[in-house]
Design a protein around this motif. Structure first.
Motif, mmCIF file in Angstrom:
data_model
loop_
_atom_site.group_PDB
_atom_site.id
_atom_site.type_symbol
_atom_site.label_atom_id
_atom_site.label_comp_id
_atom_site.label_asym_id
_atom_site.label_seq_id
_atom_site.Cartn_x
_atom_site.Cartn_y
_atom_site.Cartn_z
ATOM 1 N N PHE A 39 -10.342 -1.939 -7.179
ATOM 2 C CA PHE A 39 -10.520 -1.060 -6.022
ATOM 3 C C PHE A 39 -10.057 -1.754 -4.746
ATOM 4 N N GLU A 40 -10.345 -3.050 -4.630
ATOM 5 C CA GLU A 40 -9.955 -3.786 -3.419
ATOM 6 C C GLU A 40 -8.447 -3.741 -3.227
ATOM 7 N N LEU A 41 -7.686 -3.943 -4.310
ATOM 8 C CA LEU A 41 -6.224 -3.890 -4.206
ATOM 9 C C LEU A 41 -5.778 -2.500 -3.767
ATOM 10 N N MET A 42 -6.382 -1.472 -4.352
ATOM 11 C CA MET A 42 -6.039 -0.110 -3.952
ATOM 12 C C MET A 42 -6.333 0.110 -2.475
ATOM 13 N N ARG A 43 -7.465 -0.410 -2.021
ATOM 14 C CA ARG A 43 -7.871 -0.182 -0.625
ATOM 15 C C ARG A 43 -6.963 -0.920 0.350
ATOM 16 N N VAL A 44 -6.633 -2.179 0.055
ATOM 17 C CA VAL A 44 -5.807 -2.932 1.010
ATOM 18 C C VAL A 44 -4.347 -2.478 0.984
ATOM 19 N N TYR A 45 -3.930 -1.813 -0.087
ATOM 20 C CA TYR A 45 -2.569 -1.270 -0.170
ATOM 21 C C TYR A 45 -2.578 0.260 -0.159
ATOM 22 N N SER A 46 -3.608 0.858 0.432
ATOM 23 C CA SER A 46 -3.655 2.315 0.507
ATOM 24 C C SER A 46 -2.360 2.836 1.127
ATOM 25 N N PRO A 47 -1.792 3.901 0.559
ATOM 26 C CA PRO A 47 -0.546 4.441 1.108
ATOM 27 C C PRO A 47 -0.753 5.268 2.378
ATOM 28 N N SER A 48 -1.943 5.278 2.938
ATOM 29 C CA SER A 48 -2.223 6.077 4.136
ATOM 30 C C SER A 48 -1.554 5.489 5.375
ATOM 31 N N ALA A 49 -1.330 6.332 6.365
ATOM 32 C CA ALA A 49 -0.778 5.872 7.641
ATOM 33 C C ALA A 49 -1.750 4.915 8.329
ATOM 34 N N GLU A 50 -3.052 5.089 8.106
ATOM 35 C CA GLU A 50 -4.068 4.211 8.693
ATOM 36 C C GLU A 50 -3.851 2.760 8.271
ATOM 37 N N VAL A 51 -3.366 2.552 7.042
ATOM 38 C CA VAL A 51 -3.124 1.212 6.520
ATOM 39 C C VAL A 51 -1.652 0.816 6.658
ATOM 40 N N GLN A 52 -0.753 1.718 6.292
ATOM 41 C CA GLN A 52 0.678 1.406 6.280
ATOM 42 C C GLN A 52 1.342 1.530 7.645
ATOM 43 N N GLY A 53 0.693 2.216 8.579
ATOM 44 C CA GLY A 53 1.319 2.464 9.863
ATOM 45 C C GLY A 53 2.318 3.606 9.724
ATOM 46 N N HIS A 54 3.112 3.802 10.765
ATOM 47 C CA HIS A 54 4.081 4.895 10.751
ATOM 48 C C HIS A 54 5.504 4.389 10.647
ATOM 49 N N GLY A 55 5.654 3.122 10.272
ATOM 50 C CA GLY A 55 6.993 2.560 10.116
ATOM 51 C C GLY A 55 6.897 1.087 9.781
ATOM 52 N N PRO A 56 8.023 0.490 9.420
ATOM 53 C CA PRO A 56 8.032 -0.931 9.060
ATOM 54 C C PRO A 56 7.447 -1.794 10.174
ATOM 55 N N GLY A 57 6.650 -2.779 9.775
ATOM 56 C CA GLY A 57 6.064 -3.698 10.742
ATOM 57 C C GLY A 57 4.784 -3.180 11.389
ATOM 58 N N GLN A 58 4.363 -1.967 11.048
ATOM 59 C CA GLN A 58 3.154 -1.397 11.649
ATOM 60 C C GLN A 58 1.952 -1.444 10.711
ATOM 61 N N GLU A 59 2.085 -2.145 9.584
ATOM 62 C CA GLU A 59 0.997 -2.221 8.621
ATOM 63 C C GLU A 59 -0.235 -2.852 9.272
ATOM 64 N N VAL A 60 -1.410 -2.366 8.891
ATOM 65 C CA VAL A 60 -2.667 -2.895 9.407
ATOM 66 C C VAL A 60 -3.296 -3.727 8.292
#
Length: 139
Positions: A39-60
């Motif tokens: 679950f931790e891996l899924m959570r830290v790599y969630s495909p959501s914009a909240e985690v991935q940001g809206h473009g390269p380099g914007q990952e949280v």
């Protein structure tokens, strides 16, 4: 990782089990692949914009997710799952293809996550900083 078949069809799941006690999503695919994705891996790599940001380099960079659990899972059409995590995160839509990648590449993804933590001077179990400013002085 072995290349996928030449056909355009992605592997389809044949079984999905949420294991609360061991905190893993077990998923089997019709090509014979079988993964246990923490679950931790899924959570830290969630495909959501909240985690991935809206473009390269914007990952949280996500921290403090070791003990996160999946409280519910909703199907999204015939192509994905949308889990609700115990920290309230519920906006990630995990396609079968994305779950396959998480399973197949989890060793490399863990290594990349640990490298990102080290580069940021952060620890895996630190609580997430508030997203609106915060006392860290970097905003």
């Amino acid at each position: 990782m072995a290349a996928m078949s030449a056909s355009a069809r992605s592997p389809q799941p044949t079984a999905v089990t949420v294991h609360q006690s061991s905190r893993v999503l077990e998923i089997a695919f019709d090509d014979g692949a079988h993964f246990r994705i923490p679950f931790e891996l899924m959570r830290v790599y969630s495909p959501s914009a909240e985690v991935q940001g809206h473009g390269p380099g914007q990952e949280v960079l996500q921290t403090g997710k070791r003990d996160v659990v999946i409280e519910a899972v909703e199907p999204v059409g015939h192509y994905a799952l949308q889990p609700r995590f115990s920290d309230g995160h519920d906006s990630g839509i995990f396609t079968w293809e994305y779950l396959y990648r998480l399973g197949a590449e989890q060793d490399a993804l863990w290594a990349r996550y640990e490298q990102r933590l080290a580069e940021a001077g952060m620890e895996r179990d630190l609580p997430m900083a508030p997203s609106s400013g915060g006392a860290c002085g970097h905003h």
